[in-house]
Scaffold this motif. Structure first.
Motif, PDB file in Angstrom:
ATOM      1  N   HIS A   1     -11.460   0.710   2.086  1.00  0.00           N
ATOM      2  CA  HIS A   1     -12.823  -0.460   1.926  1.00  0.00           C
ATOM      3  C   HIS A   1     -13.591  -0.939   2.440  1.00  0.00           C
ATOM      4  O   HIS A   1     -14.677  -0.899   0.995  1.00  0.00           O
ATOM      5  CB  HIS A   1     -11.532  -2.119   1.436  1.00  0.00           C
TER       6      HIS A   1
ATOM      7  N   LEU B   1      -1.243   4.638   1.177  1.00  0.00           N
ATOM      8  CA  LEU B   1      -1.628   4.828   2.703  1.00  0.00           C
ATOM      9  C   LEU B   1      -0.826   2.943   3.103  1.00  0.00           C
ATOM     10  O   LEU B   1       0.165   2.720   3.082  1.00  0.00           O
ATOM     11  CB  LEU B   1      -3.041   3.100   1.904  1.00  0.00           C
TER      12      LEU B   1
ATOM     13  N   VAL C   1      -6.740  -0.983  -4.062  1.00  0.00           N
ATOM     14  CA  VAL C   1      -6.194  -1.478  -2.315  1.00  0.00           C
ATOM     15  C   VAL C   1      -6.860  -2.694  -3.417  1.00  0.00           C
ATOM     16  O   VAL C   1      -6.668  -3.761  -2.192  1.00  0.00           O
ATOM     17  CB  VAL C   1      -7.277  -0.793  -1.458  1.00  0.00           C
TER      18      VAL C   1
ATOM     19  N   ASP D   1      -9.925   2.722  -4.538  1.00  0.00           N
ATOM     20  CA  ASP D   1     -10.195   1.888  -4.109  1.00  0.00           C
ATOM     21  C   ASP D   1     -10.333  -0.213  -4.803  1.00  0.00           C
ATOM     22  O   ASP D   1      -9.827  -0.743  -4.821  1.00  0.00           O
ATOM     23  CB  ASP D   1     -12.241   1.659  -4.014  1.00  0.00           C
TER      24      ASP D   1
ATOM     25  N   MET E   1       0.769  -1.738   0.027  1.00  0.00           N
ATOM     26  CA  MET E   1       0.261  -0.290  -0.035  1.00  0.00           C
ATOM     27  C   MET E   1       0.634   1.412   0.304  1.00  0.00           C
ATOM     28  O   MET E   1       0.422   2.463  -0.636  1.00  0.00           O
ATOM     29  CB  MET E   1      -0.891   0.260   1.167  1.00  0.00           C
TER      30      MET E   1
ATOM     31  N   GLN F   1      -5.305   1.156   6.801  1.00  0.00           N
ATOM     32  CA  GLN F   1      -5.679   2.562   6.453  1.00  0.00           C
ATOM     33  C   GLN F   1      -6.305   2.129   4.898  1.00  0.00           C
ATOM     34  O   GLN F   1      -7.674   2.391   4.559  1.00  0.00           O
ATOM     35  CB  GLN F   1      -4.908   3.074   5.947  1.00  0.00           C
ATOM     36  N   SER F   2      -6.114   0.635   4.424  1.00  0.00           N
ATOM     37  CA  SER F   2      -6.867  -0.289   2.721  1.00  0.00           C
ATOM     38  C   SER F   2      -7.925  -0.825   3.607  1.00  0.00           C
ATOM     39  O   SER F   2      -8.793  -0.218   2.993  1.00  0.00           O
ATOM     40  CB  SER F   2      -5.885  -0.252   2.141  1.00  0.00           C
ATOM     41  N   HIS F   3      -7.394  -1.393   4.730  1.00  0.00           N
ATOM     42  CA  HIS F   3      -8.529  -2.310   4.894  1.00  0.00           C
ATOM     43  C   HIS F   3      -9.721  -1.125   5.324  1.00  0.00           C
ATOM     44  O   HIS F   3     -10.981  -1.285   5.263  1.00  0.00           O
ATOM     45  CB  HIS F   3      -8.479  -2.296   5.848  1.00  0.00           C
TER      46      HIS F   3
END
Length: 141
Positions: free
Chosen positions: A38, A29, A105, A102, A24, A33-35
């Motif tokens: 999403h 990210l 991600v 997204d 990420m 943060q990515s989780h």
């Protein structure tokens, strides 16, 4: 020294965080943060999303969630908007920037999951998920 369940979970957690953060980084990210981003994007399609939803979904404390969400807001990934029915509540609104990130991600999340579960049968995976859920419940009680 024999590795027990707790140690294996810690090792896996560390490796997974390291891989997610590396993947990420190019998007600006962290893995967490990515989780969270999403999750917010998916859940917003069903209605309003609040900080407590993030806390519950990821099993994190209020202070941890606050720190992550404040940084995401600072980085232009989410907005916090007051709710008309209760001014104390702030809904989490993903920005266009989050929506644009997204797809990438999601792909990184799928790649990581494929790597993590590579070589496992569907029965092994189902047993692991059942076991992990049971262990999590054990720690709650």
């Amino acid at each position: 020294m024999e590795k027990d369940c707790g140690l294996w979970i810690n090792i896996l957690s560390h490796k997974l965080k390291k891989r997610m953060n590396a993947n990420m980084q190019s998007l600006g990210l962290t893995g967490v943060q990515s989780h969270v981003m999403h999750y917010i994007l998916v859940k917003c399609a069903d209605g309003l999303v609040f900080q407590r939803d993030v806390e519950n979904a990821f099993g994190m404390s209020r202070s941890t969630a606050t720190g992550i969400l404040q940084l995401m807001e600072k980085n232009g990934l989410i907005l916090r908007e007051s709710v008309a029915s209760d001014a104390r509540l702030k809904s989490l609104i993903p920005t266009k920037k989050a929506a644009c990130l997204d797809a990438q991600v999601g792909e990184y999340l799928r790649q990581t999951e494929r790597c993590l579960t590579q070589g496992l049968s569907s029965a092994q995976l189902a047993l692991f998920l059942e076991t992990a859920e049971h262990m999590s419940a054990n720690l709650d009680g």
